[in-house]
Design an enzyme around this catalytic site. Structure first.
Site: not given
Length: 637
Positions: A336, A365, A383, A385, A387, A467, A513
């Site tokens: 992000c 992580r 990911q 991912d 945004h 979410k 997200h």
RNA sequence: GCCCUUGUAGCUCAGCUGGUAGAGCAAUUGAUUUGUAAUCAAUAGGUCCGCGGUUCGAAUCCGUGCGGGGGCACCA
């Protein structure tokens, strides 16, 4: 003189107070035998519970979920009884029913061994054979606490102390020698449990689920109404083990893990091919859906993470690195902040919104060692991912777009069964209630429009916004949480994102997200288990193997291989000195979807004979038509 | 991270109470040339996870570290 109303509306009149036992006897002989538990005006009670007034009653047998639950609950009690008989000095704590069975947590210094489990099982069996009676008593609070303290059951005493003062404390006696504090209800006697149970495993478990507390020993059991049910449960477990992606990953030469980097995948050629196919597929889908793919740094200055709030909130899970000039950098655990910085380049207008920034970003992580689990829980993963920067009034439509994209992609990969989990505002949150109202309303509207089954998780949203989580059900009925969609009013402001709206005012965009599969690594693990390694043709890492029937046809096999490969179908030509049967077995076990057999007939007709995985039907086809037909399957729509 | 358990050939696994390792498959070589799920034979293959200890002697016993597995906790 109670009047008992049964579920079918029939009324039974009794001259005096009755129990479930008497009611079931009055209904039928077989029910009298099978009855396990009763509900009185909707509340579950022991069968010997005395009914004095008119009421609605339902009697449950082992065919009802309520009946099965009591069987499991009683099995847990009898297990605890067996344990205390066999291992004096062991303290009991709690022993609830869980999916497929039950467990009980014990406090004992020496660990239980798998041999102990067998002994306990045997003792349970003996107790069940004795068919000992159950008896319920209501105790005074003080009496109960003192009693359990006196007999050395400090955990039980602690439980009682934590029960609200106005609640009734019931003690269940099983026979004359053993009793436990329990809400109940229970079976009338141990014989009703039956023998369709099995103790499955021992493990550690923290007292009251808190890792600051001492660790207890938990014994798990599975319990069923019939032996047949037990057998089919054990079979299901076995089936699941066969599909284990760690086992298949090794067998199919997809990936491996090693000590030098726990929780990080070494992808082999075949596994990586799967990975690339999935990414290419998603690229095409995302391009079509208006996403802009970017790539951002993996290592970023500590100052950035401090500003974004990650350093404080997530620091314990971040890998850090120090350069020779003694600057501290962190390896990104999320994409992000990077995406916000991409957004921040150049002045943005409301006309630029929604701006959908996506990245197949590799994040690291530091997960606790005990949580690592094959591909399903790793420390380094990719990911899918994105945004989405948008204005508040674009939230609903963007959420819908995301949801549709996710469902579309899941469907293509063989997951039709998807449920949603919607989570709304938590107690601790940022942003005012007006904005939350709007965000929740927009998101919930999107959820409803999908027409999918959904659950509402009250107060489980992120602190920055509500979410949705996307849960898919696999081929053997297991649920996996994969995709996620979160509304964020917080981070864009923290990292100074803004745009100029219609009126010329500077505004902070809302950020969504979103991840489709979540982690590619994890998703591939799920895919392997869902398909048991037998992937659909289009994602299969090795799609065809060409097998000449004998050395005489090797040249033709090589030609077939070259042509197939040139058409974009992955292939391998097996020229090893083994016979046909051997090769068919070998490549079938390797789960190759299509085998192409080449012998005299094929050479003569310029064709191939197709053998599909798990089918012994032979299908002859001109090589040209084969290539046309199967290369079309590789095209991403 | 915590509890239990586990680490032997490329893979799957034997190896009882301590006497320095064995099978099947795979690999290699040779013979067989095969029409839809294992042709036959021979050969080669090991720092028994690492480190330390006990012992005349350790794959085996003890300690410790690192992995794996089952749970618990964690999953912002």
């Amino acid at each position: 003189m109670p009047i008992i109303t049964l579920p079918d509306g029939k009324e039974l009149n009794f001259l005096k107070e009755v129990t479930g036992i008497e009611i079931s006897k009055k209904i039928s002989k077989s029910l009298a035998k099978d009855a396990l538990i009763i509900s009185v005006n909707g509340e579950l009670r022991d069968l010997y519970h005395i009914i004095k007034n008119d009421c609605y009653v339902k009697i449950f047998t082992s065919k009802d979920p309520e009946g099965l639950e009591v069987i499991r609950h009683d099995a847990a009690h009898i297990m605890a009884m067996a344990v205390q008989e066999l291992f004096p000095g062991t303290q009991v704590t709690i022993g609830p029913v869980i999916e497929n069975g039950f467990y009980y947590d014990f406090a004992r210094k020496e660990p239980f061994t798998s041999d102990d489990l067998k002994k306990i099982e045997k003792r349970m069996s003996e107790i069940i054979d004795k068919d000992i009676k159950t008896r319920r008593e209501v105790w005074e609070r003080e009496k109960a606490i003192n009693h359990f303290k006196k007999i050395g059951e400090k955990y039980k005493a602690e439980i009682i102390e934590s029960i609200p003062k106005n609640e009734e404390l019931s003690i269940y006696h099983h026979g004359d020698t053993w009793h436990d504090l329990c809400r109940g209800p229970h079976l009338v006697s141990s014989g009703k449990i039956g023998k369709a149970f099995k103790l499955t495993k021992v493990s550690g478990a923290y007292w009251r689920g808190n890792s600051k507390n001492e660790m207890l020993q938990r014994i798990y059991g599975t319990g069923w109404a019939t032996h047949k049910d037990l057998e089919s449960y054990l079979k299901r477990i076995e089936e699941a083990e066969k599909r284990d992606h760690r086992k298949l990953g090794k067998e199919m030469d997809l990936f491996h893990f090693r000590e030098e980097s726990p929780g990080s995948v070494f992808w082999h050629e075949k596994g990586w091919s799967l990975f690339r196919k999935l990414i290419n597929y998603m690229r095409a889908k995302q391009d079509a859906a208006g996403y802009k793919e970017v790539n951002t740094p993996e290592v970023l200055d500590r100052l950035l993470w401090e500003k974004s709030g990650h350093w404080e909130k997530y620091g314990a899970n971040m890998y850090t690195t120090q350069t020779p000039d003694e600057k501290v950098f962190a390896i990104k655990p999320m994409n992000c902040p990077g995406h916000i910085h991409v957004f921040n380049q150049g002045l943005k207008s409301y006309r630029d919104l929604p701006l959908r920034i996506t990245e197949f970003g590799k994040v690291h992580r530091y997960e606790p060692s005990g949580s690592l689990h094959g591909l399903l829980r790793v420390r380094a993963f990719t990911q899918d991912d994105a945004h989405i920067f948008c204005s508040e009034d674009q939230i609903t439509s963007e959420c819908l777009n995301v949801t549709n994209l996710i469902l579309d992609i899941y469907k293509d990969l063989g997951f039709e069964n998807v449920i949603l989990k919607y989570a709304d505002r938590p107690e601790v949150r940022v942003g005012n209630d007006d904005v939350w109202d709007k965000a929740e309303e927009s998101l919930l509207k999107a959820v409803k429009e999908t027409k999918l089954e959904y659950t509402i998780n009250k107060g489980e949203g992120a602190f920055y916004g509500p979410k949705i989580e996307f849960v898919l059900r696999d081929a053997i009925g297991r649920d996996w949480q994969c995709g996620t969609l979160q509304v964020d009013f917080n981070l864009p402001g923290r990292l100074e994102a803004s745009y100029i709206d219609k009126s010329g005012a500077k505004k902070i965009p809302v950020m969504l997200h979103r991840a489709l599969f979540g982690s590619l690594e994890r998703f591939i693990g799920i895919l392997i288990e869902h398909y048991a390694g037998k992937f659909p043709f289009w994602i299969s890492p090795l799609q065809t193997v060409v097998i000449p029937i004998s050395e005489d046809f090797e040249d033709y096999a090589k030609i077939v291989y070259e042509k197939v490969k040139k058409a974009g179908i992955s292939s391998f030509v097996d020229l090893k000195k083994h016979n046909l049967n051997y090769k068919i077995r070998e490549h079938s076990l390797a789960k190759i979807p299509i085998l192409l057999i080449c012998g005299k007939k094929e050479v003569d007709t310029n064709s191939v004979t197709i053998r599909r995985l798990d089918s012994n039907k032979q299908e002859n086809m001109e090589l040209k038509s084969f290539i046309k037909k199967f290369s079309a399957l590789n095209k991403i729509s």
